[in-house]
Design a protein around this motif. Structure first.
Motif, PDB file in Angstrom:
ATOM      1  N   ILE A   4       0.861  -1.174   0.000  1.00 53.09           N
ATOM      2  CA  ILE A   4       0.000   0.000   0.000  1.00 53.09           C
ATOM      3  C   ILE A   4       0.903   1.230   0.000  1.00 53.09           C
ATOM      4  N   GLN A   5       0.650   2.133  -0.930  1.00 47.44           N
ATOM      5  CA  GLN A   5       1.469   3.333  -1.060  1.00 47.44           C
ATOM      6  C   GLN A   5       0.594   4.586  -1.112  1.00 47.44           C
ATOM      7  N   ASN A   6       0.825   5.506  -0.176  1.00 46.65           N
ATOM      8  CA  ASN A   6       0.192   6.836  -0.184  1.00 46.65           C
ATOM      9  C   ASN A   6      -1.322   6.801  -0.385  1.00 46.65           C
ATOM     10  N   LEU A   7      -1.981   5.953   0.376  1.00 43.57           N
ATOM     11  CA  LEU A   7      -3.420   5.772   0.240  1.00 43.57           C
ATOM     12  C   LEU A   7      -4.190   6.937   0.862  1.00 43.57           C
ATOM     13  N   LEU A  22      -8.367   8.391   5.484  1.00 41.20           N
ATOM     14  CA  LEU A  22      -7.005   7.859   5.335  1.00 41.20           C
ATOM     15  C   LEU A  22      -6.154   8.900   4.632  1.00 41.20           C
ATOM     16  N   LYS A  23      -4.971   9.138   5.159  1.00 41.65           N
ATOM     17  CA  LYS A  23      -4.085  10.147   4.572  1.00 41.65           C
ATOM     18  C   LYS A  23      -2.660   9.604   4.570  1.00 41.65           C
ATOM     19  N   GLU A  24      -2.096   9.439   3.380  1.00 38.56           N
ATOM     20  CA  GLU A  24      -0.714   9.008   3.190  1.00 38.56           C
ATOM     21  C   GLU A  24      -0.400   7.686   3.896  1.00 38.56           C
ATOM     22  N   VAL A  25      -1.326   6.723   3.833  1.00 41.66           N
ATOM     23  CA  VAL A  25      -1.093   5.416   4.455  1.00 41.66           C
ATOM     24  C   VAL A  25      -0.224   4.582   3.532  1.00 41.66           C
ATOM     25  N   SER A  26       0.883   4.090   4.064  1.00 39.04           N
ATOM     26  CA  SER A  26       1.783   3.208   3.317  1.00 39.04           C
ATOM     27  C   SER A  26       2.228   2.068   4.222  1.00 39.04           C
ATOM     28  N   LEU A  27       2.188   0.859   3.678  1.00 41.55           N
ATOM     29  CA  LEU A  27       2.707  -0.293   4.402  1.00 41.55           C
ATOM     30  C   LEU A  27       2.865  -1.460   3.459  1.00 41.55           C
ATOM     31  N   GLN A  28       3.665  -2.423   3.879  1.00 41.33           N
ATOM     32  CA  GLN A  28       3.840  -3.666   3.134  1.00 41.33           C
ATOM     33  C   GLN A  28       3.639  -4.832   4.076  1.00 41.33           C
ATOM     34  N   GLY A  61      -3.465   6.888  -4.458  1.00 42.61           N
ATOM     35  CA  GLY A  61      -2.563   5.905  -3.890  1.00 42.61           C
ATOM     36  C   GLY A  61      -2.724   4.578  -4.610  1.00 42.61           C
ATOM     37  N   THR A  62      -2.012   3.570  -4.121  1.00 43.81           N
ATOM     38  CA  THR A  62      -2.087   2.252  -4.742  1.00 43.81           C
ATOM     39  C   THR A  62      -2.188   1.166  -3.685  1.00 43.81           C
ATOM     40  N   ILE A  63      -2.894   0.103  -4.049  1.00 41.03           N
ATOM     41  CA  ILE A  63      -2.918  -1.130  -3.279  1.00 41.03           C
ATOM     42  C   ILE A  63      -2.632  -2.246  -4.271  1.00 41.03           C
ATOM     43  N   ALA A  64      -1.585  -3.028  -3.994  1.00 45.22           N
ATOM     44  CA  ALA A  64      -1.207  -4.113  -4.881  1.00 45.22           C
ATOM     45  C   ALA A  64      -1.164  -5.428  -4.105  1.00 45.22           C
ATOM     46  N   PHE A  65      -1.805  -6.431  -4.644  1.00 49.35           N
ATOM     47  CA  PHE A  65      -1.691  -7.807  -4.162  1.00 49.35           C
ATOM     48  C   PHE A  65      -0.812  -8.515  -5.176  1.00 49.35           C
ATOM     49  N   ASP A  67       0.987  -8.817  -8.125  1.00 49.58           N
ATOM     50  CA  ASP A  67       1.000  -7.984  -9.340  1.00 49.58           C
ATOM     51  C   ASP A  67      -0.355  -7.366  -9.656  1.00 49.58           C
ATOM     52  N   CYS A  68      -1.358  -7.604  -8.829  1.00 47.01           N
ATOM     53  CA  CYS A  68      -2.711  -7.098  -9.071  1.00 47.01           C
ATOM     54  C   CYS A  68      -2.874  -5.722  -8.436  1.00 47.01           C
ATOM     55  N   MET A  69      -3.100  -4.708  -9.258  1.00 48.57           N
ATOM     56  CA  MET A  69      -3.282  -3.339  -8.787  1.00 48.57           C
ATOM     57  C   MET A  69      -4.788  -3.063  -8.658  1.00 48.57           C
ATOM     58  N   LEU A  70      -5.257  -2.891  -7.428  1.00 49.58           N
ATOM     59  CA  LEU A  70      -6.696  -2.731  -7.191  1.00 49.58           C
ATOM     60  C   LEU A  70      -7.300  -1.531  -7.907  1.00 49.58           C
ATOM     61  N   HIS A  71      -6.590  -0.415  -7.944  1.00 51.75           N
ATOM     62  CA  HIS A  71      -7.169   0.797  -8.542  1.00 51.75           C
ATOM     63  C   HIS A  71      -7.416   0.660 -10.039  1.00 51.75           C
ATOM     64  N   SER A  72      -6.794  -0.311 -10.673  1.00 51.53           N
ATOM     65  CA  SER A  72      -6.954  -0.464 -12.115  1.00 51.53           C
ATOM     66  C   SER A  72      -8.035  -1.479 -12.492  1.00 51.53           C
ATOM     67  N   LEU A  73      -8.669  -2.125 -11.511  1.00 55.66           N
ATOM     68  CA  LEU A  73      -9.681  -3.136 -11.806  1.00 55.66           C
ATOM     69  C   LEU A  73     -11.041  -2.502 -12.059  1.00 55.66           C
ATOM     70  N   ASN A  74     -11.728  -2.985 -13.100  1.00 53.88           N
ATOM     71  CA  ASN A  74     -13.104  -2.539 -13.319  1.00 53.88           C
ATOM     72  C   ASN A  74     -14.017  -3.289 -12.340  1.00 53.88           C
ATOM     73  N   ASP A  75     -15.296  -2.974 -12.334  1.00 49.70           N
ATOM     74  CA  ASP A  75     -16.212  -3.559 -11.357  1.00 49.70           C
ATOM     75  C   ASP A  75     -16.274  -5.087 -11.447  1.00 49.70           C
ATOM     76  N   LYS A  76     -16.277  -5.626 -12.651  1.00 50.34           N
ATOM     77  CA  LYS A  76     -16.351  -7.083 -12.828  1.00 50.34           C
ATOM     78  C   LYS A  76     -15.099  -7.771 -12.284  1.00 50.34           C
ATOM     79  N   LYS A  77     -13.931  -7.228 -12.590  1.00 55.10           N
ATOM     80  CA  LYS A  77     -12.681  -7.812 -12.100  1.00 55.10           C
ATOM     81  C   LYS A  77     -12.537  -7.618 -10.591  1.00 55.10           C
ATOM     82  N   LEU A  78     -13.034  -6.502 -10.077  1.00 54.90           N
ATOM     83  CA  LEU A  78     -12.997  -6.261  -8.634  1.00 54.90           C
ATOM     84  C   LEU A  78     -13.897  -7.259  -7.898  1.00 54.90           C
ATOM     85  N   ALA A  79     -15.052  -7.580  -8.463  1.00 53.16           N
ATOM     86  CA  ALA A  79     -15.939  -8.580  -7.865  1.00 53.16           C
ATOM     87  C   ALA A  79     -15.253  -9.946  -7.849  1.00 53.16           C
TER      88      ALA A  79
END
Length: 88
Positions: A4-7, A22-28, A61-65, A67-79
């Motif tokens: 998680i980077q700068n969420l 949430l402000k500037e949350v970052s963790l691994q 910000g970004t959340i990655a699992f 190689d999967c970047m959550l912010h780039s998923l459409n609704d179907k892929k997010l489901a």
């Protein structure tokens, strides 16, 4: 691994009333690591978990699992992500 980077997550109830949950949350979190999220009421614990779990969108910000970047998923892929990768 979860990275998680700068969420940022902002709730805007109207033009004059916005809450930065949430402000500037970052963790691994590496595979096998156990993490506890603690804090006072209203500090953003549930909001953070909802964002990580794909239940809420975030402003920036970004959340990655792996190689999967959550912010780039459409609704179907997010489901699909919620049904197959995470559980809340």
């Amino acid at each position: 691994m979860i990275s998680i980077q700068n969420l940022y997550k902002i709730y805007q109830h109207n033009k004059e009333n916005e809450v930065c949950a949430l402000k500037e949350v970052s963790l691994q979190i590496v595979d096998g690591e156990m993490v506890a999220v603690v804090g006072t009421s209203g500090s953003g614990k549930s909001t953070l978990l909802h964002c990580i779990g794909g239940l809420e969108r975030f402003e920036s910000g970004t959340i990655a699992f792996d190689d999967c970047m959550l912010h780039s998923l459409n609704d179907k892929k997010l489901a699909y992500f919620r049904n197959s990768v995470v559980g809340i």
